[in-house]
Every structure is written in C-alpha cells, then in structure tokens.
Design an enzyme around this catalytic site. Structure first.
Site, PDB file in Angstrom:
ATOM      1  N   GLY A 150      34.803  31.126  -6.615  1.00 28.07           N
ATOM      2  CA  GLY A 150      35.734  32.041  -5.970  1.00 28.07           C
ATOM      3  C   GLY A 150      35.150  33.403  -5.669  1.00 28.07           C
ATOM      4  O   GLY A 150      34.185  33.521  -4.917  1.00 28.07           O
ATOM      5  N   PHE A 151      35.694  34.454  -6.303  1.00 31.24           N
ATOM      6  CA  PHE A 151      35.334  35.817  -5.914  1.00 31.24           C
ATOM      7  C   PHE A 151      35.130  36.703  -7.141  1.00 31.24           C
ATOM      8  O   PHE A 151      35.604  36.400  -8.245  1.00 31.24           O
ATOM      9  CB  PHE A 151      36.427  36.429  -5.025  1.00 31.24           C
ATOM     10  CG  PHE A 151      37.784  36.526  -5.681  1.00 31.24           C
ATOM     11  CD1 PHE A 151      38.108  37.603  -6.497  1.00 31.24           C
ATOM     12  CD2 PHE A 151      38.746  35.545  -5.477  1.00 31.24           C
ATOM     13  CE1 PHE A 151      39.350  37.701  -7.106  1.00 31.24           C
ATOM     14  CE2 PHE A 151      39.998  35.633  -6.080  1.00 31.24           C
ATOM     15  CZ  PHE A 151      40.303  36.715  -6.894  1.00 31.24           C
ATOM     16  N   CYS A 206      23.418  38.361  -2.979  1.00 33.47           N
ATOM     17  CA  CYS A 206      23.817  37.441  -1.907  1.00 33.47           C
ATOM     18  C   CYS A 206      22.662  37.148  -0.953  1.00 33.47           C
ATOM     19  O   CYS A 206      22.881  36.765   0.199  1.00 33.47           O
ATOM     20  CB  CYS A 206      25.014  37.983  -1.136  1.00 33.47           C
ATOM     21  SG  CYS A 206      26.437  38.318  -2.176  1.00 33.47           S
ATOM     22  N   ARG A 214      27.915  26.038  -6.165  1.00 31.99           N
ATOM     23  CA  ARG A 214      28.729  26.796  -5.209  1.00 31.99           C
ATOM     24  C   ARG A 214      27.858  27.186  -4.037  1.00 31.99           C
ATOM     25  O   ARG A 214      26.625  27.053  -4.067  1.00 31.99           O
ATOM     26  CB  ARG A 214      29.297  28.065  -5.863  1.00 31.99           C
ATOM     27  CG  ARG A 214      28.225  29.027  -6.375  1.00 31.99           C
ATOM     28  CD  ARG A 214      28.776  30.425  -6.594  1.00 31.99           C
ATOM     29  NE  ARG A 214      27.815  31.320  -7.236  1.00 31.99           N
ATOM     30  CZ  ARG A 214      26.827  31.951  -6.623  1.00 31.99           C
ATOM     31  NH1 ARG A 214      26.639  31.767  -5.323  1.00 31.99           N
ATOM     32  NH2 ARG A 214      26.011  32.756  -7.278  1.00 31.99           N
ATOM     33  N   GLY A 249      26.483  30.273  -1.380  1.00 33.92           N
ATOM     34  CA  GLY A 249      26.025  31.632  -1.607  1.00 33.92           C
ATOM     35  C   GLY A 249      24.715  31.674  -2.379  1.00 33.92           C
ATOM     36  O   GLY A 249      24.209  30.670  -2.858  1.00 33.92           O
ATOM     37  N   ASP A 250      24.181  32.872  -2.485  1.00 30.18           N
ATOM     38  CA  ASP A 250      22.888  33.082  -3.124  1.00 30.18           C
ATOM     39  C   ASP A 250      23.098  33.689  -4.507  1.00 30.18           C
ATOM     40  O   ASP A 250      24.097  33.395  -5.174  1.00 30.18           O
ATOM     41  CB  ASP A 250      22.014  33.962  -2.226  1.00 30.18           C
ATOM     42  CG  ASP A 250      20.532  33.653  -2.351  1.00 30.18           C
ATOM     43  OD1 ASP A 250      19.952  34.028  -3.386  1.00 30.18           O
ATOM     44  OD2 ASP A 250      19.968  33.050  -1.423  1.00 30.18           O
ATOM     45  N   HIS A 304      27.593  38.670 -12.679  1.00 27.97           N
ATOM     46  CA  HIS A 304      28.934  38.859 -13.230  1.00 27.97           C
ATOM     47  C   HIS A 304      28.797  39.545 -14.581  1.00 27.97           C
ATOM     48  O   HIS A 304      27.852  39.277 -15.331  1.00 27.97           O
ATOM     49  CB  HIS A 304      29.658  37.526 -13.430  1.00 27.97           C
ATOM     50  CG  HIS A 304      29.867  36.750 -12.180  1.00 27.97           C
ATOM     51  ND1 HIS A 304      30.466  37.283 -11.063  1.00 27.97           N
ATOM     52  CD2 HIS A 304      29.553  35.465 -11.865  1.00 27.97           C
ATOM     53  CE1 HIS A 304      30.514  36.362 -10.120  1.00 27.97           C
ATOM     54  NE2 HIS A 304      29.969  35.257 -10.577  1.00 27.97           N
ATOM     55  N   ILE A 363      31.838  36.604  -2.727  1.00 33.84           N
ATOM     56  CA  ILE A 363      32.538  35.320  -2.639  1.00 33.84           C
ATOM     57  C   ILE A 363      31.517  34.188  -2.595  1.00 33.84           C
ATOM     58  O   ILE A 363      30.542  34.245  -1.841  1.00 33.84           O
ATOM     59  CB  ILE A 363      33.440  35.264  -1.384  1.00 33.84           C
ATOM     60  CG1 ILE A 363      34.580  36.282  -1.505  1.00 33.84           C
ATOM     61  CG2 ILE A 363      34.002  33.856  -1.180  1.00 33.84           C
ATOM     62  CD1 ILE A 363      35.416  36.428  -0.249  1.00 33.84           C
TER      63      ILE A 363
END
Length: 206
Positions: free
Chosen positions: A146-147, A164, A66, A68-69, A73, A134
């Site tokens: 996704g998010f 991020c 994906r 982003g960095d 989660h 995101i």
C-alpha cells in the site's frame, strides 16, 4: 470496510497478516480491511527493484512481492495496507493507484499541506519533495501492500538509497512542511476518514 490500528509491528509480521487476510478476502471469508501501523526501521525493495538504488552497501534490504523500487519504513511514518477486492470494484489497477494518491492528497490538505501527483512517478509530492510512497501487489484481484506517509521521520535514512529508484530524489515530511508539532494519531484518524469517504466514490461496489 474494517479498519485495524496495528500500532508498531515488525515488517514480516505485517506481511504474514496481509497474506492471511488477502486469502480470506478472496475466498469471501473476511471483509475488506485497512491495516494502519508503523514499522521498526526497515528498507524494502519491490520485485522488479534495482539493487543499484541501494547506495550504502551496509544497508540490509528486504525484497518483497510488491511493485516499486527501494524505500524505507520506520518511526515517524504512517503505513497503510489496504486489502481490497478489486474483483468487485472494477479490476482497474491504474485507478487503484490514483485512488491511493487521492486519499493521501486529501489527508495532506486537511493539515494545510498542498500535495500533488508527479507524472511518471507513483506517489505524492509537495514543492519540497516526495512525501508519500506507494507500492502495491495484487493476488487474484485482492490488493496488498500500500502506502507510507512521512509525518515526522528522520529524513537522513533516505540518503542511503535512491528512493523509489529516483536518483537525487528530494524527500520531505509533514513536519518539514511546517506542520510541527504534529500527532501521528491525528494523521491516522484523518487517513481513516479520507479512505472510507473516497473508496466508494472512486471504486464503488456493484
């Protein structure tokens, strides 16, 4: 648009499910799908992420396909993986990112929280810090990843990384914004409504 509540799901299990559905949606054999779930604690980093943003050498990080960095989660966070055919919805990745931000802003507003975009940083912020993250991928114009939205996680987990890729990035949650006690299921229900309501406004089918 089909919405599936997956409950608690291991990260690699959710990734395998996304890959299967993305291929089927691209082939026209499945309908567009929004997966809503939570993960057991896991740190992930995007394909172009900088390992220097992992501040604690003891942290085990999953590198994934994906943008982003590095992020986290885990419990207290609602994660959404929309698998949407942008090939039929304008082929505009920039607009897709802004749409996801808009959904999250609407959901926060429903709970009395003022969220906003921050120029140059994808995601959603409040006056206290970043509240939603995101990172997306696209395969043959079908979206994946996704998010994530911080509802009531332990925010200490973010101190082990530069979230991020932003050094000193302040991180907040819906609970920290004065929305406690708060039901994650209430947030999931609102996200469903906002996603479906805004999708065809922002990215209509032909």
């Amino acid at each position: 648009m089909r919405i599936i509540d997956c409950g608690l799901m291991e990260y690699h299990q959710s990734l395998a499910l996304q890959e299967r559905l993305v291929a089927a949606i691209g082939a026209g054999n499945e309908e567009e799908t929004l997966l809503l779930l939570q993960h057991p604690p896991v740190y992930t980093i995007g394909r172009g992420g900088n390992p220097a943003n992992i501040l604690d050498p003891a942290v085990r990080v999953e590198r994934v396909n994906r943008g982003g960095d590095v992020t986290w989660h885990g419990p207290g966070q609602v994660v959404g993986y929309p698998l949407v055919n942008l090939g039929r919805r304008g082929r505009d990745l920039h607009r897709w990112l802004r749409f996801l931000e808009e959904v999250l802003v609407h959901t926060l507003t429903a709970f009395g929280i003022k969220g906003h975009r921050c120029p140059g940083s994808t995601g959603v912020w409040t006056a206290q810090g970043k509240i939603a993250f995101i990172g997306v991928g696209v395969r043959r114009w079908v979206t994946m990843h996704g998010f994530s939205l911080n509802v009531l996680p332990d925010l200490a987990v973010f101190s082990r990384i530069n979230p991020c890729g932003i050094s000193g990035c302040p991180v907040t949650s819906m609970a920290m914004e004065g929305q406690s006690p708060l039901s994650e299921q209430q947030v999931v229900l609102q996200l469903k409504n906002d996603f479906v309501h805004l999708l065809n406004r922002w990215l209509p089918l032909p």
